[in-house]
Design a protein around this motif. Structure first.
Motif, PDB file in Angstrom:
ATOM      1  N   UNK A 155       0.844  -1.191   0.000  1.00 15.80           N
ATOM      2  CA  UNK A 155       0.000   0.000   0.000  1.00 15.80           C
ATOM      3  C   UNK A 155       0.886   1.250   0.000  1.00 15.80           C
ATOM      4  N   UNK A 156       0.633   2.186   0.912  1.00 15.78           N
ATOM      5  CA  UNK A 156       1.396   3.436   0.895  1.00 15.78           C
ATOM      6  C   UNK A 156       2.628   3.397   1.781  1.00 15.78           C
ATOM      7  N   UNK A 157       3.002   2.216   2.259  1.00 15.82           N
ATOM      8  CA  UNK A 157       4.224   2.087   3.059  1.00 15.82           C
ATOM      9  C   UNK A 157       4.061   2.436   4.516  1.00 15.82           C
ATOM     10  N   UNK A 158       2.823   2.355   5.044  1.00 21.07           N
ATOM     11  CA  UNK A 158       2.574   2.759   6.426  1.00 21.07           C
ATOM     12  C   UNK A 158       3.303   1.883   7.444  1.00 21.07           C
ATOM     13  N   UNK A 159       3.725   0.675   7.036  1.00 20.43           N
ATOM     14  CA  UNK A 159       4.399  -0.228   7.980  1.00 20.43           C
ATOM     15  C   UNK A 159       5.885   0.081   8.094  1.00 20.43           C
ATOM     16  N   UNK A 160       6.370   1.018   7.309  1.00 18.68           N
ATOM     17  CA  UNK A 160       7.805   1.323   7.311  1.00 18.68           C
ATOM     18  C   UNK A 160       8.321   1.677   8.698  1.00 18.68           C
ATOM     19  N   UNK A 161       7.602   2.537   9.420  1.00 15.39           N
ATOM     20  CA  UNK A 161       8.093   2.992  10.727  1.00 15.39           C
ATOM     21  C   UNK A 161       8.271   1.828  11.687  1.00 15.39           C
ATOM     22  N   UNK A 162       7.305   0.897  11.708  1.00 14.36           N
ATOM     23  CA  UNK A 162       7.399  -0.248  12.610  1.00 14.36           C
ATOM     24  C   UNK A 162       8.567  -1.153  12.231  1.00 14.36           C
ATOM     25  N   UNK A 163       8.800  -1.337  10.944  1.00 11.05           N
ATOM     26  CA  UNK A 163       9.915  -2.170  10.505  1.00 11.05           C
ATOM     27  C   UNK A 163      11.251  -1.499  10.835  1.00 11.05           C
ATOM     28  N   UNK A 164      11.336  -0.203  10.585  1.00  6.96           N
ATOM     29  CA  UNK A 164      12.578   0.524  10.913  1.00  6.96           C
ATOM     30  C   UNK A 164      12.838   0.478  12.412  1.00  6.96           C
ATOM     31  N   UNK A 165      11.781   0.614  13.209  1.00  3.05           N
ATOM     32  CA  UNK A 165      11.959   0.578  14.659  1.00  3.05           C
ATOM     33  C   UNK A 165      12.487  -0.772  15.116  1.00  3.05           C
ATOM     34  N   UNK A 166      12.191  -1.827  14.346  1.00  5.40           N
ATOM     35  CA  UNK A 166      12.704  -3.151  14.671  1.00  5.40           C
ATOM     36  C   UNK A 166      14.106  -3.392  14.148  1.00  5.40           C
ATOM     37  N   UNK A 167      14.704  -2.390  13.536  1.00  4.09           N
ATOM     38  CA  UNK A 167      16.086  -2.508  13.078  1.00  4.09           C
ATOM     39  C   UNK A 167      16.268  -3.110  11.707  1.00  4.09           C
ATOM     40  N   UNK A 168      15.188  -3.176  10.905  1.00  4.06           N
ATOM     41  CA  UNK A 168      15.313  -3.736   9.562  1.00  4.06           C
ATOM     42  C   UNK A 168      16.231  -2.843   8.722  1.00  4.06           C
ATOM     43  N   UNK A 169      17.164  -3.473   8.021  1.00  2.00           N
ATOM     44  CA  UNK A 169      18.132  -2.707   7.251  1.00  2.00           C
ATOM     45  C   UNK A 169      17.565  -2.166   5.956  1.00  2.00           C
ATOM     46  N   UNK A 170      16.962  -3.027   5.148  1.00  2.00           N
ATOM     47  CA  UNK A 170      16.452  -2.642   3.833  1.00  2.00           C
ATOM     48  C   UNK A 170      15.026  -3.146   3.678  1.00  2.00           C
ATOM     49  N   UNK A 171      14.128  -2.269   3.198  1.00  2.00           N
ATOM     50  CA  UNK A 171      12.734  -2.644   2.986  1.00  2.00           C
ATOM     51  C   UNK A 171      12.401  -2.474   1.512  1.00  2.00           C
ATOM     52  N   UNK A 172      11.919  -3.549   0.904  1.00  2.00           N
ATOM     53  CA  UNK A 172      11.445  -3.520  -0.474  1.00  2.00           C
ATOM     54  C   UNK A 172       9.947  -3.756  -0.468  1.00  2.00           C
ATOM     55  N   UNK A 173       9.238  -3.017  -1.288  1.00  2.00           N
ATOM     56  CA  UNK A 173       7.795  -3.177  -1.379  1.00  2.00           C
ATOM     57  C   UNK A 173       7.356  -3.570  -2.772  1.00  2.00           C
ATOM     58  N   UNK A 174       6.228  -4.269  -2.844  1.00  4.82           N
ATOM     59  CA  UNK A 174       5.558  -4.566  -4.113  1.00  4.82           C
ATOM     60  C   UNK A 174       4.152  -4.010  -3.993  1.00  4.82           C
ATOM     61  N   UNK A 175       3.774  -3.115  -4.926  1.00  4.28           N
ATOM     62  CA  UNK A 175       2.469  -2.471  -4.848  1.00  4.28           C
ATOM     63  C   UNK A 175       1.991  -2.089  -6.245  1.00  4.28           C
ATOM     64  N   UNK A 176       0.893  -2.706  -6.728  1.00  8.07           N
ATOM     65  CA  UNK A 176       0.430  -2.428  -8.088  1.00  8.07           C
ATOM     66  C   UNK A 176      -0.267  -1.086  -8.262  1.00  8.07           C
ATOM     67  N   UNK A 177      -0.813  -0.505  -7.192  1.00  8.13           N
ATOM     68  CA  UNK A 177      -1.492   0.778  -7.322  1.00  8.13           C
ATOM     69  C   UNK A 177      -0.462   1.896  -7.493  1.00  8.13           C
ATOM     70  N   UNK A 178      -0.497   2.652  -8.580  1.00  8.49           N
ATOM     71  CA  UNK A 178       0.556   3.654  -8.839  1.00  8.49           C
ATOM     72  C   UNK A 178       0.656   4.718  -7.756  1.00  8.49           C
TER      73      UNK A 178
END
Length: 340
Positions: A155-178
């Motif tokens: 979607x719009x990447x709303x989970x990014x903050x939670x993943x970053x807070x967990x120390x994730x190094x790199x986040x890749x997303x797949x999203x068909x909606x432009x």
């Protein structure tokens, strides 16, 4: 005139009747409902309980209408009230510009001196933001400090903050909606603006965790999706997936009454093409070469009338223990894949 200009809103009949009564016999030019996702602060209303089906939403709307504070009264700062659902007297509409957007009609009318009421007994459920919610629950299943995560249907990447807070190094997303993909690209390291099944690029052993947050039920072939990403898991990596539980008591109770009502979001979203229970979810992962390590049931209390229905269903011989589970969160690893 009753206007509903929000395609992803559910206006129960009780609310519609109240709005029409307010303008036909209450002396108001415009009447607007209250809602869980207000377009202006004056129309906010928290629902009395959680609901998953139109039948439960109707029960919630009836509870709001029966509350002591439920009445139609003057809106605070009426020229700031914005609502895409309202009732209006025809005469009050004639003064408005023909080109005016419907969701601006109430605010414009108030600015022209029309009388605007907020009916706190008329409840509407709006679904507008549900597909853009952060999934902290899925992020919590990702081991802290992992190298890379793939979020399928981000979607719009709303989970990014939670993943970053967990120390994730790199986040890749797949999203068909432009539009959503563009928004996610601002907070993820990379976003592929395409459906998973159209991606030709391969990512062997690239991800320590792959998320499917309420995605598998929207796919015609969820097994193909799980097969596709399996080689992309790093040794010891995991897939974290959430799916709604079609075996929820509210769906079963509706079926016993001959109902199976679709809504924009929730267990019976109109965009769902696959339906899951705990067993069918586990079977899916097993058939796709995964070992399921955990299935967490997300539960919520029933509505007041639903309590009796749930009790009766639980008494049925062989009844599922997951009747009160709204959704499941599964954690699985590639079977036979070496752990890191």
């Amino acid at each position: 005139v009753l206007v509903q200009a929000d395609a992803e809103a559910y206006l129960p009949a009780t609310g519609a009747r109240r709005l029409l009564a307010a303008v036909s016999g209450g002396g108001w030019d415009f009447a607007v409902p209250v809602t869980n996702e207000p377009e202006s602060p004056a129309t906010r209303c928290d629902p009395p309980f959680l609901y998953q089906t139109p039948a439960l939403l109707d029960e919630a709307a009836a509870a709001v209408a029966a509350s002591g504070a439920a009445s139609a009264g003057p809106a605070e700062a009426p020229d700031a009230v914005r609502s895409s659902i309202f009732a209006a007297r025809r005469e009050a509409l004639r003064d408005l510009p023909p080109s005016l957007a419907l969701d601006e009609a109430v605010r414009e009318a108030a600015g022209r001196g029309k009388k605007v009421a907020v009916d706190r007994g008329a409840y509407v459920h709006r679904y507008g933001r549900m597909d853009a919610q952060a999934r902290e629950d899925l992020a919590a299943k990702v081991p802290p400090g992992v190298r890379a995560v793939l979020d399928v249907g981000c979607s719009n990447g709303a989970t990014a903050a939670a993943l970053r807070a967990g120390g994730v190094g790199t986040i890749t997303g797949i999203e068909p909606d432009p539009g959503d993909a563009a928004a996610a690209a601002a907070v993820y390291d990379r976003v592929i603006p395409s459906p998973l099944e159209s991606i030709e690029e391969e990512f062997p052993d690239a991800f320590d965790a792959i998320l499917f947050g309420d995605v598998l039920e929207h796919l015609e072939n969820p097994a193909a999706a799980l097969h596709r990403v399996r080689p992309w898991l790093a040794p010891g990596g995991r897939v974290v997936a959430s799916v709604p539980n079609v075996g929820h008591w509210s769906v079963i109770a509706d079926l016993l009454e001959g109902r199976f009502d679709y809504v924009p979001y929730s267990i019976l979203s109109g965009t769902h093409v696959r339906f899951f229970t705990r067993r069918t979810l586990e079977d899916l992962f097993d058939a796709c070469g995964y070992a399921v390590r955990e299935v967490e049931a997300v539960r919520c209390p029933p509505s007041p009338r639903g309590e009796a229905r749930l009790t009766r269903l639980r008494a049925y011989p062989g009844a599922s223990p997951d009747l009160d589970a709204v959704e499941f969160i599964a954690v699985a690893e590639a079977a036979g894949h070496p752990r890191g």
